[in-house]
Scaffold this active site. Sequence first.
Site, PDB file in Angstrom:
ATOM      1  CG  ASN A 193      49.530  46.120  40.709  1.00 42.09           C
ATOM      2  OD1 ASN A 193      50.424  45.983  39.864  1.00 42.09           O
ATOM      3  ND2 ASN A 193      48.292  45.722  40.497  1.00 42.09           N
ATOM      4  CE1 TYR A 210      49.645  50.507  34.525  1.00 39.90           C
ATOM      5  CE2 TYR A 210      49.426  51.505  36.688  1.00 39.90           C
ATOM      6  CZ  TYR A 210      49.078  50.514  35.786  1.00 39.90           C
ATOM      7  OH  TYR A 210      48.169  49.560  36.140  1.00 39.90           O
ATOM      8  CB  SER A 224      53.001  54.790  50.262  1.00 42.06           C
ATOM      9  OG  SER A 224      53.221  56.119  50.645  1.00 42.06           O
ATOM     10  CG  HIS A 251      91.508  53.641  20.973  1.00 43.59           C
ATOM     11  ND1 HIS A 251      91.066  52.390  20.630  1.00 43.59           N
ATOM     12  CD2 HIS A 251      90.478  54.258  21.630  1.00 43.59           C
ATOM     13  CE1 HIS A 251      89.819  52.239  21.059  1.00 43.59           C
ATOM     14  NE2 HIS A 251      89.431  53.356  21.663  1.00 43.59           N
ATOM     15  CG  ASP A 264      50.488  62.703  48.607  1.00 45.52           C
ATOM     16  OD1 ASP A 264      51.639  62.478  48.221  1.00 45.52           O
ATOM     17  OD2 ASP A 264      49.821  61.896  49.272  1.00 45.52           O
ATOM     18  CD  GLU A 313      56.752  57.236  49.017  1.00 49.00           C
ATOM     19  OE1 GLU A 313      56.199  57.512  47.933  1.00 49.00           O
ATOM     20  OE2 GLU A 313      56.309  56.376  49.802  1.00 49.00           O
ATOM     21  CG  HIS A 314      55.891  60.600  51.927  1.00 50.18           C
ATOM     22  ND1 HIS A 314      55.418  59.333  51.618  1.00 50.18           N
ATOM     23  CD2 HIS A 314      55.575  61.382  50.877  1.00 50.18           C
ATOM     24  CE1 HIS A 314      54.848  59.352  50.429  1.00 50.18           C
ATOM     25  NE2 HIS A 314      54.931  60.581  49.944  1.00 50.18           N
ATOM     26  CD  GLN A 368      51.741  58.502  52.779  1.00 45.43           C
ATOM     27  OE1 GLN A 368      52.127  57.947  51.763  1.00 45.43           O
ATOM     28  NE2 GLN A 368      50.959  59.574  52.737  1.00 45.43           N
ATOM     29  CG  HIS A 386      48.766  55.283  49.704  1.00 45.75           C
ATOM     30  ND1 HIS A 386      48.151  55.702  48.546  1.00 45.75           N
ATOM     31  CD2 HIS A 386      49.382  56.375  50.202  1.00 45.75           C
ATOM     32  CE1 HIS A 386      48.362  56.994  48.369  1.00 45.75           C
ATOM     33  NE2 HIS A 386      49.108  57.424  49.362  1.00 45.75           N
TER      34      HIS A 386
END
Length: 398
Positions: free
Chosen positions: A181, A96, A204, A387, A328, A294-295, A226, A229
Amino acid sequence: MVKEIIEAVRQQGDTALRDYTERFDGVRLESLRATPEEIEEAYKEISDSLLAVIREAIENIRLFHSKQKRDSWFMTNPDGTVLGQKVTPLDSAGVYVPGGTAAYPSSVLMNVIPAQTAGVERIAMVSPPSKEGKLPAGVLVAANELGVTEIYKVGGAQAVAALAYGTETIPPVDKIVGPGNIYVATAKREVFGDVDIDMIAGPSEIAVVADETARANEAAADMLSQAEHDPLSKSVLITTSAAFAEKVKHEVERQLEDLPRKEIAEASIRQNAQFLVAASKEEAVKMVNDMAPEHLELLVDNPFEWLGSIKHAGAIFLGRYSSEPVGDYFAGPNHVLPTSGTARFSSPLNVDDFTKKSSVIYYSREAFEQHAGKIAEFARYEGLEAHARAIEERLKEE
């Protein structure tokens, strides 16, 4: 709404895709698939210099991900036992690529290349079209440069449903990856289990750790990278100097003024930005690990001294010249990263995400007879008599 969309796509296939594309994207599509003519036209719309950058980025990203590839392995014991792990790529993957407020050819590269490196044979890409019924030129070029032949002009939850369950035009895939989204993220959560997904990506986020050697204008620019975004994006400064924090706040305000995506970035800064002053390096590290960003940027004098203390971060950028956009677009590591604190237990998108591992077990007669009694005893302790008998049947005389 997402459940309703998914069910409609399952029941009505392409008809539902066209209806939702008209409703949400403002265009009625005849062909859901990007045509060779559209791809050819896309090359005319981008500059030669951008094409060269895309090709160089592809080389960097391929090289990095090639180091992640795992091989199958086997070990043989003296009694003839053979144990191992067989690594097999997934048959198919769906990628995506977000659209809407911006074009993201970088997302094409970051999602497709690890799948190709793993050996996935079929890759289908979906992305929402413009009101003219087209995909951004850079997205088409990036996909074509990678050899992606299935490119569909469908976005949103309906695209996720199509990849998961298939329609007349789009065959189903085994795994869906890529950011989107809140509708896309929710759809991925809904179809998980019928297909695999990479992660539930949230907005982000970036944490910038800075000491007295950092420059306020650069720290502010990185926070805004960021913030632009999404209004829900989160930008955090962590510093041991209150005076420096004030300087960065001033710089953020100044740089916002002429930012093309000012409205989005300003909403993000007003709602979610944080300027935190730590009492010490140790407290700054604790803040980072608690946030699990995240970053993470370490704009400090000797960032490698900090690296060992960082436990939770999706990607770590060391020093002044490793600004977040370096990762990025160009350096090579993947930019599809865990968000919302999930870096505590998860990793960036990587080659392993597109493989599965099968255990391989071979017991010789000698090894079986040596251990059969132990296995049967274990099974009976758990109350699983069948078993135990499956073992003991093989001990009987023929």
